[in-house]
Design an enzyme around this catalytic site. Structure first.
Site, mmCIF file in Angstrom:
data_model
loop_
_atom_site.group_PDB
_atom_site.id
_atom_site.type_symbol
_atom_site.label_atom_id
_atom_site.label_comp_id
_atom_site.label_asym_id
_atom_site.label_seq_id
_atom_site.Cartn_x
_atom_site.Cartn_y
_atom_site.Cartn_z
ATOM 1 N N LYS A 1 -2.676 27.962 -48.590
ATOM 2 C CA LYS A 1 -3.408 27.041 -47.716
ATOM 3 C C LYS A 1 -4.748 26.648 -48.342
ATOM 4 O O LYS A 1 -5.417 27.485 -48.950
ATOM 5 C CB LYS A 1 -3.654 27.782 -46.393
ATOM 6 C CG LYS A 1 -4.318 26.987 -45.323
ATOM 7 C CD LYS A 1 -4.616 27.856 -44.098
ATOM 8 C CE LYS A 1 -6.010 28.442 -44.174
ATOM 9 N NZ LYS A 1 -6.856 28.305 -42.995
ATOM 10 N N LYS B 1 -11.682 27.093 -46.962
ATOM 11 C CA LYS B 1 -13.057 26.949 -47.440
ATOM 12 C C LYS B 1 -13.586 28.210 -48.103
ATOM 13 O O LYS B 1 -14.551 28.151 -48.855
ATOM 14 C CB LYS B 1 -13.995 26.451 -46.337
ATOM 15 C CG LYS B 1 -14.139 27.321 -45.115
ATOM 16 C CD LYS B 1 -15.165 26.696 -44.174
ATOM 17 C CE LYS B 1 -14.705 26.621 -42.739
ATOM 18 N NZ LYS B 1 -14.236 27.890 -42.165
ATOM 19 N N LYS C 1 -6.898 38.580 -44.742
ATOM 20 C CA LYS C 1 -8.337 38.764 -44.965
ATOM 21 C C LYS C 1 -8.658 40.190 -45.370
ATOM 22 O O LYS C 1 -9.610 40.418 -46.113
ATOM 23 C CB LYS C 1 -9.152 38.330 -43.740
ATOM 24 C CG LYS C 1 -9.077 36.831 -43.528
ATOM 25 C CD LYS C 1 -10.323 36.214 -42.963
ATOM 26 C CE LYS C 1 -10.203 34.692 -43.081
ATOM 27 N NZ LYS C 1 -11.241 33.942 -42.454
HETATM 28 P P1 ATP Z 1 -11.902 30.495 -43.884
HETATM 29 O O1 ATP Z 1 -11.587 30.254 -45.319
HETATM 30 O O2 ATP Z 1 -13.358 30.699 -43.589
HETATM 31 O O3 ATP Z 1 -11.019 31.484 -43.215
HETATM 32 P P2 ATP Z 1 -10.428 28.148 -43.321
HETATM 33 O O4 ATP Z 1 -10.891 27.035 -44.214
HETATM 34 O O5 ATP Z 1 -9.196 28.847 -43.711
HETATM 35 O O6 ATP Z 1 -11.619 29.148 -43.132
HETATM 36 P P3 ATP Z 1 -11.093 27.415 -40.663
HETATM 37 O O7 ATP Z 1 -12.270 26.613 -41.020
HETATM 38 O O8 ATP Z 1 -11.307 28.724 -40.056
HETATM 39 O O9 ATP Z 1 -10.140 27.584 -41.908
HETATM 40 O O10 ATP Z 1 -10.165 26.541 -39.755
HETATM 41 C C1 ATP Z 1 -10.674 25.542 -38.933
HETATM 42 C C2 ATP Z 1 -9.577 24.753 -38.324
HETATM 43 O O11 ATP Z 1 -8.946 23.970 -39.336
HETATM 44 C C3 ATP Z 1 -8.474 25.599 -37.710
HETATM 45 O O12 ATP Z 1 -7.968 24.923 -36.573
HETATM 46 C C4 ATP Z 1 -7.442 25.661 -38.781
HETATM 47 O O13 ATP Z 1 -6.168 25.831 -38.252
HETATM 48 C C5 ATP Z 1 -7.587 24.306 -39.445
HETATM 49 N N1 ATP Z 1 -7.291 24.396 -40.864
HETATM 50 C C6 ATP Z 1 -7.952 25.121 -41.791
HETATM 51 N N2 ATP Z 1 -7.402 24.990 -42.999
HETATM 52 C C7 ATP Z 1 -6.373 24.129 -42.834
HETATM 53 C C8 ATP Z 1 -5.408 23.584 -43.724
HETATM 54 N N3 ATP Z 1 -5.402 23.892 -45.001
HETATM 55 N N4 ATP Z 1 -4.501 22.736 -43.227
HETATM 56 C C9 ATP Z 1 -4.507 22.392 -41.930
HETATM 57 N N5 ATP Z 1 -5.376 22.887 -41.031
HETATM 58 C C10 ATP Z 1 -6.300 23.743 -41.465
#
Ligand code: ATP
Ligand code: LTN
Length: 337
Positions: free
Chosen positions: A201, A204, A119
């Protein structure tokens, strides 16, 4: 009697930042697994709004994402009668214990966190102290509830581990104050990758919206994105995450959406090109998400109901969190008011 069995149940806490539109990754890696745990565990699910401001947010968007995320939790099967659904900033104990734990968390261990490194590379103009100490706040989120289990996707494993280290350090000084939590990571779906760059990954906050399937997206957009998903040139549906990351990612998604294992999927598409496979994955995801989207839209029109859910959630969560915070304040020597 009701109370007795509630007390004997193991406790779960998890949360998601309302930092954008929830993705298929958040659903398959986390939310999908939560609903199934409600009968067996005493479950607390948070909207981690305090975590979102480690990256600059537009205030009106943050409010909209928070309420939409609450509606999506409920639409995904989290019954507010069986799960405590609450907004992190509504329970002040998170900020209060977060500060205490900042003082029991080492600079060196925070420096090793991969999420911080990722980040800060993405937000080079805003590498703030909150982004750095984020894991101490997340540890407070978990430890306030004396959680046994933390269901998250694979990317959050490191944060649950540092939470355990902080709790053990604190308990080592003051006695058994905190329960030591275990991460609970699903065997399939723990790491859903971007459809356009399967080495990253699905996230969002990714700028490339074509790589991401959003939980509330329209079926035609979902189909278009799957049809354009990056694969490879050997036209064979086979699970090999290192050699065939794009195809393997689609297989994971299909497997979780349909309940079929990798061998069955391989046989199903044997001798067919990627076209038929991608269409099948897209259709499975459309059907998986359709009822959630429709129910979320219905709930969003019921503002008073959603307010009653988060108010009741804050009340229940605040009660549990307050008890732990009091214990901590006493142990460290803060004068009782
Ligand atoms: P940001 O982009 O705002 O950092 P994010 O989309 O990467 O957010 P979060 O919404 O913070 O992820 O994650 C919420 C939950 O979903 C967490 O438990 C995370 O481990 C899981 N998660 C997020 N992205 C994935 C993914 N691509 N695959 C599996 N699990 C995920
Ligand atoms: N850091 C998590 C969100 C989060 C969380 C938590 C998850 C905040 N507090 C406590 C589990 C338990 C993330 O970025 N996905």
């Amino acid at each position: 009697m009701e109370n007795m069995s509630q007390n004997e149940k193991k406790r779960i806490l998890s949360g998601i930042q309302p930092s954008g539109d929830l993705t298929l990754g958040s659903y398959l890696g986390a939310i999908r697994n939560w609903a199934a745990l409600a009968d067996e565990y005493d479950c607390y699910y948070m909207l981690a709004d305090m975590h979102t401001i480690t990256v600059r947010q537009v205030p009106a968007d943050l409010r909209r994402h928070t309420i939409t995320q609450l509606a999506t939790y409920i639409a995904s099967g989290l019954d507010p009668e069986k799960n405590v659904l609450f907004v992190q900033s509504h329970v002040p104990a998170h900020a209060q214990l977060g500060w205490v734990l900042d003082c029991y968390t080492m600079f060196g261990e925070l420096s090793r966190m991969t999420q911080f490194k990722d980040k800060s590379a993405k937000n080079a103009d805003n590498i703030n102290a909150g982004l750095f100490t984020y894991p101490a706040l997340m540890a407070a989120d978990i430890l306030l509830y004396q959680a046994d289990l933390v269901p998250v996707g694979g990317d959050q494993k490191q944060h649950v581990e540092i939470c355990r280290d902080i709790a053990n350090r604190f308990n080592g000084i003051y006695g058994e104050v905190f329960k030591i939590p275990e991460p609970y990571i699903p065997p399939v779906g723990a790491r859903i990758m971007s459809l356009t760059s399967p080495e990253n990954k699905m996230s969002k906050s990714d700028k490339d919206q074509n790589g991401c399937i959003y939980m509330l997206e329209r079926p035609e957009d979902i189909m278009r994105k799957f049809k354009k998903a990056v694969t490879d040139s050997d036209a064979c549906v086979r699970y090999d995450p290192a050699g065939k990351p794009g195809v393997s990612n689609l297989m994971q998604i299909y497997s979780v959406a349909t309940g079929r294992d990798f061998d069955a999927i391989q046989r199903e598409f044997d001798g067919q090109g990627y076209g038929a496979f991608k269409t099948a994955v897209g259709e499975a995801v459309v059907e998986l998400l359709r009822p959630i989207r429709e129910e979320t839209e219905r709930l969003l029109a019921e503002k008073a109901y959603l307010e009653s859910v988060y108010r009741a959630g804050a009340e229940k969560a605040g009660h549990v969190a307050g008890k732990t915070l009091n214990k901590v304040y006493k142990k460290i020597g803060f004068l009782a008011r």
